[in-house]
Design a protein around this motif. Structure first.
Motif, PDB file in Angstrom:
ATOM      1  N   ASN A 164       0.796  -1.229   0.000  1.00 49.54           N
ATOM      2  CA  ASN A 164       0.000   0.000   0.000  1.00 49.54           C
ATOM      3  C   ASN A 164       0.820   1.265   0.000  1.00 49.54           C
ATOM      4  OD1 ASN A 164      -2.538  -1.176  -0.022  1.00 49.54           O
ATOM      5  ND2 ASN A 164      -2.404  -1.614   2.153  1.00 49.54           N
ATOM      6  N   GLU A 165       2.119   1.137   0.008  1.00 46.08           N
ATOM      7  CA  GLU A 165       2.906   2.363  -0.009  1.00 46.08           C
ATOM      8  C   GLU A 165       4.131   2.233  -0.883  1.00 46.08           C
ATOM      9  OE1 GLU A 165       4.473   3.199   3.901  1.00 46.08           O
ATOM     10  OE2 GLU A 165       3.807   1.245   4.571  1.00 46.08           O
TER      11      GLU A 165
ATOM     12  N   GLY B 245       4.952   3.883  -3.211  1.00 41.39           N
ATOM     13  CA  GLY B 245       5.476   5.192  -3.593  1.00 41.39           C
ATOM     14  C   GLY B 245       6.647   5.624  -2.736  1.00 41.39           C
ATOM     15  N   THR B 246       6.629   5.182  -1.454  1.00 45.99           N
ATOM     16  CA  THR B 246       7.720   5.598  -0.579  1.00 45.99           C
ATOM     17  C   THR B 246       8.785   4.535  -0.461  1.00 45.99           C
ATOM     18  OG1 THR B 246       6.240   4.931   1.182  1.00 45.99           O
ATOM     19  CG2 THR B 246       6.552   7.270   0.862  1.00 45.99           C
TER      20      THR B 246
ATOM     21  N   GLU C 162      11.819   2.218  -1.679  1.00 43.81           N
ATOM     22  CA  GLU C 162      12.921   2.333  -2.646  1.00 43.81           C
ATOM     23  C   GLU C 162      12.848   1.158  -3.610  1.00 43.81           C
ATOM     24  OE1 GLU C 162      14.153   5.691  -1.136  1.00 43.81           O
ATOM     25  OE2 GLU C 162      15.401   4.734  -2.646  1.00 43.81           O
TER      26      GLU C 162
ATOM     27  N   LYS D 116       6.628   8.239 -11.231  1.00 44.54           N
ATOM     28  CA  LYS D 116       7.457   9.230 -10.547  1.00 44.54           C
ATOM     29  C   LYS D 116       7.640  10.481 -11.397  1.00 44.54           C
ATOM     30  CE  LYS D 116       8.684   7.327  -6.592  1.00 44.54           C
ATOM     31  NZ  LYS D 116       8.081   7.841  -5.366  1.00 44.54           N
TER      32      LYS D 116
ATOM     33  N   SER E  57       3.269  11.692  -9.848  1.00 48.00           N
ATOM     34  CA  SER E  57       3.801  12.104  -8.543  1.00 48.00           C
ATOM     35  C   SER E  57       4.041  13.591  -8.457  1.00 48.00           C
ATOM     36  CB  SER E  57       5.133  11.428  -8.245  1.00 48.00           C
ATOM     37  OG  SER E  57       4.973  10.069  -8.185  1.00 48.00           O
TER      38      SER E  57
ATOM     39  N   PHE F 116      -1.048  13.590  -7.220  1.00 43.26           N
ATOM     40  CA  PHE F 116       0.050  13.039  -6.417  1.00 43.26           C
ATOM     41  C   PHE F 116      -0.456  12.242  -5.212  1.00 43.26           C
ATOM     42  CE2 PHE F 116       0.183  15.500  -2.500  1.00 43.26           C
ATOM     43  CZ  PHE F 116      -0.499  16.675  -2.810  1.00 43.26           C
ATOM     44  N   VAL F 117      -1.623  12.618  -4.728  1.00 39.29           N
ATOM     45  CA  VAL F 117      -2.197  11.955  -3.558  1.00 39.29           C
ATOM     46  C   VAL F 117      -2.435  10.465  -3.809  1.00 39.29           C
ATOM     47  CG1 VAL F 117      -4.306  11.897  -2.180  1.00 39.29           C
ATOM     48  CG2 VAL F 117      -3.280  14.067  -2.769  1.00 39.29           C
ATOM     49  N   PHE F 118      -2.686  10.119  -5.060  1.00 38.09           N
ATOM     50  CA  PHE F 118      -3.079   8.745  -5.391  1.00 38.09           C
ATOM     51  C   PHE F 118      -1.932   7.895  -5.921  1.00 38.09           C
ATOM     52  CE2 PHE F 118      -7.262   9.902  -4.547  1.00 38.09           C
ATOM     53  CZ  PHE F 118      -7.590  11.078  -5.201  1.00 38.09           C
TER      54      PHE F 118
ATOM     55  N   ASP G 109       0.183   5.768  -4.826  1.00 32.84           N
ATOM     56  CA  ASP G 109       0.247   4.337  -4.515  1.00 32.84           C
ATOM     57  C   ASP G 109      -0.796   3.525  -5.259  1.00 32.84           C
ATOM     58  OD1 ASP G 109       1.099   5.170  -1.100  1.00 32.84           O
ATOM     59  OD2 ASP G 109       2.398   4.724  -2.808  1.00 32.84           O
TER      60      ASP G 109
ATOM     61  N   ILE H 148      -6.605   9.919   2.777  1.00 32.09           N
ATOM     62  CA  ILE H 148      -6.780   9.830   1.325  1.00 32.09           C
ATOM     63  C   ILE H 148      -5.463   9.314   0.772  1.00 32.09           C
ATOM     64  CG2 ILE H 148      -7.244  11.091  -0.804  1.00 32.09           C
ATOM     65  CD1 ILE H 148      -8.992  12.952   0.662  1.00 32.09           C
ATOM     66  N   GLY H 149      -5.542   8.286  -0.077  1.00 32.71           N
ATOM     67  CA  GLY H 149      -4.305   7.677  -0.546  1.00 32.71           C
ATOM     68  C   GLY H 149      -3.509   7.142   0.626  1.00 32.71           C
TER      69      GLY H 149
ATOM     70  N   ARG I 257      -2.880   8.541   3.379  1.00 29.99           N
ATOM     71  CA  ARG I 257      -2.111   9.524   4.128  1.00 29.99           C
ATOM     72  C   ARG I 257      -2.997  10.483   4.901  1.00 29.99           C
ATOM     73  NH1 ARG I 257       0.937   8.572  -0.385  1.00 29.99           N
ATOM     74  NH2 ARG I 257       2.918   7.653   0.185  1.00 29.99           N
TER      75      ARG I 257
ATOM     76  N   PHE J 218      -0.678  17.321   3.068  1.00 31.33           N
ATOM     77  CA  PHE J 218      -0.530  15.882   3.240  1.00 31.33           C
ATOM     78  C   PHE J 218       0.802  15.507   3.863  1.00 31.33           C
ATOM     79  CE2 PHE J 218      -3.981  13.444   1.410  1.00 31.33           C
ATOM     80  CZ  PHE J 218      -4.717  14.431   0.797  1.00 31.33           C
TER      81      PHE J 218
ATOM     82  N   THR K 139       3.978  13.005   4.087  1.00 36.43           N
ATOM     83  CA  THR K 139       4.656  12.273   3.027  1.00 36.43           C
ATOM     84  C   THR K 139       4.691  10.787   3.298  1.00 36.43           C
ATOM     85  OG1 THR K 139       6.725  12.723   4.153  1.00 36.43           O
ATOM     86  CG2 THR K 139       6.146  14.175   2.349  1.00 36.43           C
TER      87      THR K 139
ATOM     88  N   LYS L 104       2.835   7.177   4.900  1.00 35.17           N
ATOM     89  CA  LYS L 104       1.548   6.540   5.169  1.00 35.17           C
ATOM     90  C   LYS L 104       1.178   6.641   6.651  1.00 35.17           C
ATOM     91  CE  LYS L 104      -0.712   4.118   1.940  1.00 35.17           C
ATOM     92  NZ  LYS L 104      -0.217   4.551   0.697  1.00 35.17           N
TER      93      LYS L 104
ATOM     94  N   ASP M  67      10.636  12.049   1.162  1.00 33.02           N
ATOM     95  CA  ASP M  67       9.794  12.024  -0.029  1.00 33.02           C
ATOM     96  C   ASP M  67       9.112  13.346  -0.314  1.00 33.02           C
ATOM     97  OD1 ASP M  67       9.413   8.919   1.132  1.00 33.02           O
ATOM     98  OD2 ASP M  67       9.824   9.187  -1.008  1.00 33.02           O
TER      99      ASP M  67
ATOM    100  N   ASN N   7       8.117  16.598  -1.982  1.00 33.83           N
ATOM    101  CA  ASN N   7       8.162  16.961  -3.402  1.00 33.83           C
ATOM    102  C   ASN N   7       8.054  18.469  -3.538  1.00 33.83           C
ATOM    103  OD1 ASN N   7       6.838  17.722  -5.987  1.00 33.83           O
ATOM    104  ND2 ASN N   7       6.972  15.539  -6.394  1.00 33.83           N
TER     105      ASN N   7
ATOM    106  N   HIS O 222       4.688  20.103  -5.840  1.00 35.94           N
ATOM    107  CA  HIS O 222       3.357  20.351  -5.269  1.00 35.94           C
ATOM    108  C   HIS O 222       3.409  20.577  -3.770  1.00 35.94           C
ATOM    109  CE1 HIS O 222       3.596  16.199  -3.974  1.00 35.94           C
ATOM    110  NE2 HIS O 222       3.764  15.819  -5.196  1.00 35.94           N
TER     111      HIS O 222
ATOM    112  N   TRP P  68      -2.841  20.079  -1.595  1.00 35.25           N
ATOM    113  CA  TRP P  68      -3.924  19.669  -2.479  1.00 35.25           C
ATOM    114  C   TRP P  68      -5.073  20.640  -2.302  1.00 35.25           C
ATOM    115  CZ3 TRP P  68      -7.966  15.329  -2.200  1.00 35.25           C
ATOM    116  CH2 TRP P  68      -8.081  14.673  -3.440  1.00 35.25           C
TER     117      TRP P  68
END
Lengths: 435, 423
Positions: free
Chosen positions: A44-45, A47-48, A50, A209, A213, A219-221, A223, B190-191, B193, B221, B223, B225, B251, B253, B256, B260
């Motif tokens: 579930n993550e 994105g974070t 490596e 990425k 991202s 970017f929120v979505f 993952d 959301i997502g 986070r 948000f 960064t 989870k 992480d 960025n 952004h 949001w």
């Protein structure tokens, strides 16, 4: 067309294989158990997490502009333009004479977008009292949903979908209902991802990425995008769409058995090699579906119905070649001064609008506007609206564009579409411009 | 240059200075004759202090109320809200109605909070009722997430105990004042986070209350989870949404900045949860803000030279209930991303258009009623004069979630102008 598609595919596969050799990374490998466990924990993550490999080593297999170059060079060897009866030759980049609709035909095709009918995206703005259109439209939408009438939903959505009903309406139109076997199928794909690592996965990571991202809306979505796309590349049911596509899935051979058909496999398993920006097809859907298996199903159906046409060479009216030609023809016919001017300064309009159409405008429009646009793609079962919108955008910015003197300046005028309202633009272009 | 507004500031931020310059205003120093002073909270203390203060003349405006800390200090905000609720209860107002378990139906928007060390024993009593709960410790006078930590054991805050051994070596006043609140460990994710909302609210006068909400608020948000797991209670990247903290995360960025737009939140919630619950949530958020302002209005020094732009921090839990976390008197004017810079520039621009009408030399005797056209991205949140003009009995009928009249209950991508619903 098929020949051109075939040679394009060869190029892509060659590029992929050479990346594979250069980096000494196998196209596919089984994950060691430890790595499998770790990936499951981090599902579930991602994105974070490596990624195992250094992403900077990878480059996208191709970007839209590479694809455009191929399309520009398409020629029909049987076509003789010798003594042309028509005074007007086509001044755009696409030189394949496919049949495209003109504005009168488009007005007929998109009749529900006309000025006398209510539209979401126009008639739901703050100044318009909801009693005039919106309330009744919402009521009808709820009725369509309660009757679970897919055909009615498709007709209904031509005038736009209310935000709260959109997720269900799209599912109805796409015939997606989350049955237990669908959820099981998704879980099976997830297991495939855990067990095997594909080179294509790194391409997906890299693409997400680079695009979603960094996107203010999506970017929120991040993952969710990995969860959908990694599974997508392993989904062999997607191979089914090649039956009606001009494309063929790339083939690869088990190590050491090159050329032996018994050892040929489709690679990636779903036959689709992602290109730069591919993840943007999924991103807007994350606003509608937060349950991964449903999100997955919707995306897969959208892909095999619509999106695949945007990156393969065919003569289909919704194929990217036709869309490009439609865009250029509309511009040349109805905004000839602008078209000529841009051509003169080395700013062929298609060079700017191509990326919008290939991505179905995802990442260029504000999300609420994009969803209104995709409502109409579903409603009309056609991607032609992308070309019409592209032309409408140029028409809208025509005054500024007439003053630029370079391609870079033209790009700058059209760099930011995030404030545009698509339905008024389309209506003005189709129904309110003197032709 | 007769007629040009003379401005001073002690906050060197381009979003401010560019706005002054584009209006053709003239920069002067504090000691000269000035009309407009955008000051830091330290300076406002000096201007209005008994020893060093001075009287402002009719053509001078400042951007803080003298005792804004009644709202913007964490402990005083809670004190004032508790007092306000008790007052309403005493006068039998329907707003103060409670449910069977004794919780306020309409005014329960601040998590249970105690002051430390003053309320230590009261806190211990509450803590013991649910010993597995998590609490968040925040220093009263700090910002940007500094000094905040989470606890789930009494031993972690022993030194704030009134009877603690250390107190014999320190006087009470040197022990830093903290508030401890029940931690919202079920935030809406959301997502995956956690996020909070930053909303800008402009107050031009407290009596009558006139406030405006900036339509372009944003979510901040984390960064990383979210997990309520006790092993991650020390991980500030999971729990604290302050940009000052998150920007040090691996992480983070820079494009952004983890921000949001609130409009995206609205679109997402309406698409996935439906229109009614989304409308109700946003109604409640507006309600919470207005109630917090009403709570401090009686104690605010409603100096006519003042206006203030607050940064409200709100957290939404997974039942879609908004919680007021705190109010900032000096919301950050630093831009973390390009979009941020544009947003804050426009925020200041719209704020100045309302506070200094027509960009002319101010006269603080004016009625502080700007015409609708100058609001820009602000919309009227609450106008007490207008509301009272509609009839005093509106107050009784106004509850969050109920919409009144034909124009109630509409939601727009560009934000709502329908606070007439529950006024």
């Amino acid at each position: 067309m098929r020949k051109a598609q075939g040679s394009w595919e060869k190029r892509i596969l060659k590029s992929l294989n050479s990346m594979c050799t250069e980096l000494s990374i196998p196209l596919a490998r089984k994950r060691p158990v430890g790595e499998q466990k770790e990936l499951l924990n981090k599902w579930n993550e991602m994105g974070t997490d490596e990624p195992v490999l250094d992403l900077s080593l990878f480059r996208p297999v191709y970007a839209p502009k590479d694809f455009l170059e191929v399309l520009i060079n398409l020629r029909n060897p049987n076509y003789e333009n010798g003594d042309s009866h028509s005074f007007r030759t086509h001044l755009g980049l696409i030189q394949v004479p496919l049949k495209v609709k003109d504005i009168p035909e488009l007005k007929e095709f998109f009749v529900e977008l006309g000025l006398t009918a209510g539209q979401l995206g126009v008639d739901d703005s703050t100044q318009v009292p909801p009693e005039l259109f919106e309330n009744e439209h919402v009521r009808i939408g709820q009725k369509v949903l309660s009757e679970q009438d897919s055909a009615a939903a498709q007709q209904y959505i031509r005038q736009g979908s209310p935000t709260a009903l959109r997720a269900e309406l799209w599912a109805l139109i796409l015939n997606i209902s989350s049955q237990p076997e669908d959820i099981l199928y998704y879980e099976q794909l997830k297991t495939n991802v855990i067990q095997h690592d594909l080179l294509v996965d790194s391409l997906i990571y890299k693409d997400v990425k680079l695009t979603a991202s960094n996107d203010d809306y999506y970017f929120v979505f991040e993952d969710y995008l990995y969860q959908v796309l990694l599974c997508f590349s392993r989904d062999t049911s997607v191979l089914g769409h090649f039956a009606y596509s001009s494309a063929s899935p790339p083939k690869s051979y088990i190590r050491g058995k090159l050329g032996l058909e018994e050892y040929a496999v489709f690679y990636p398993p779903n036959g689709v090699i992602p290109f730069h920006g591919f993840s943007m097809y999924v991103a807007p859907l994350c606003f509608l579906y937060h349950e991964p298996s449903k999100l997955y199903q919707i995306f897969r159906e959208m892909y095999v119905r619509f999106f695949f046409r945007l990156h393969s060479i065919s003569s289909h009216p919704s194929g990217i070649v036709s869309l490009c030609l439609l865009f250029e023809t509309l511009l040349q016919t109805y905004l000839p001064q602008l078209f000529y001017h841009l051509r003169e300064i080395g700013a062929q309009p298609l060079r700017i609008s191509f990326k919008w159409m290939v991505r179905a405008f995802s990442g260029y429009l504000a999300t609420d506007q994009l969803l209104l646009l995709w409502d109409r793609i579903l409603g009309y079962n056609s991607l032609e609206i992308l070309a019409v919108l592209a032309a409408a955008v140029f028409a809208f910015r025509a005054v500024n564009l007439m003053e630029v003197t370079s391609l870079a300046a033209a790009e700058a005028v059209l760099a930011d579409l995030s404030t545009l309202k698509v339905m008024p633009l389309l209506q003005i272009f189709l129904f309110a411009t003197v032709t | 240059m007769a007629g040009k507004v003379k401005w001073v500031t002690d906050i060197e931020k381009s979003v401010l200075i560019n706005n002054f310059e584009k209006r053709g205003w003239v920069q002067v120093t504090e000691n000269e004759d000035w009309n407009f002073y955008w000051m830091s909270v330290q300076t406002i203390r000096n201007v209005f202090s008994v020893e060093t203060g001075y009287r402002l003349s009719d053509d001078q405006i400042v951007n803080h109320f003298p005792n804004h800390y009644e709202l913007t200090r964490k402990d005083l905000m809670v004190k004032n809200i508790k007092r306000y609720r008790k007052e309403l209860e005493k006068e039998g107002s329907p707003l103060a109605e409670k449910d069977e378990s004794g919780k306020y139906l309409y005014l329960d928007f601040v998590p249970i909070t105690y002051m430390l060390p003053a309320d230590y024993n009261l806190f211990v009593e509450e803590f013991r009722k649910s010993p597995s709960s998590t609490w968040i410790m925040k220093p009263c006078g700090k910002a940007q997430g500094k000094g905040i930590f989470l606890i789930n054991k009494l031993s972690q805050i022993k030194k704030w105990s009134r009877d603690s051994k250390t107190s014999s070596f320190m006087t009470q006043s040197t022990k830093e004042a903290y508030v401890i609140s029940l931690y919202i460990n079920n935030p809406l994710l959301i997502g995956g986070r956690k996020f909070d909302l930053r909303l800008y609210v402009l107050v031009s006068t407290y009596r009558p209350l006139r406030c405006y909400m900036y339509k372009l608020g944003f979510c901040r948000f984390c960064t990383v989870k979210y997990t309520p797991s006790t092993s991650e209670l020390d991980n500030m990247f999971v729990h604290l949404t302050n940009v000052a903290i998150q920007k040090h995360g691996e992480d983070y960025n820079h494009i952004h900045g983890g921000k949001w737009a609130v409009n995206n939140l609205r679109l997402y919630l309406e698409s996935t949860r439906g229109r009614e619950v989304t409308g109700k949530l946003f109604d409640e958020i507006h309600w919470v803000i207005v109630q917090s302002l009403k709570a401090v209005a009686p104690v605010m020094n409603n100096d006519k030279h003042c206006f203030e732009c607050y940064g409200y921090d709100i957290i939404i839990d997974d039942k879609l209930k908004p919680w007021l976390i705190e109010v900032n008197a000096s919301p950050s004017l630093t831009s973390s991303t390009a979009n941020d810079r544009i947003l804050k520039y426009n925020l200041i621009n719209d704020t100045l258009n309302i506070a200094v009408p027509n960009g002319e030399i101010p006269d603080c005797k004016w009625n502080k009623s700007p015409p609708k056209e100058v609001l820009g991205n602000y919309e009227i949140l609450y106008d007490e004069e207008l509301a009272q003009g509609d009839g005093a009995d509106r107050e009784l009928r106004s509850r969050p979630g109920q919409s009144l009249g034909p124009r109630g209950g509409r939601s727009r991508d560009s934000g709502r102008t329908v606070l007439t619903t529950w006024k």
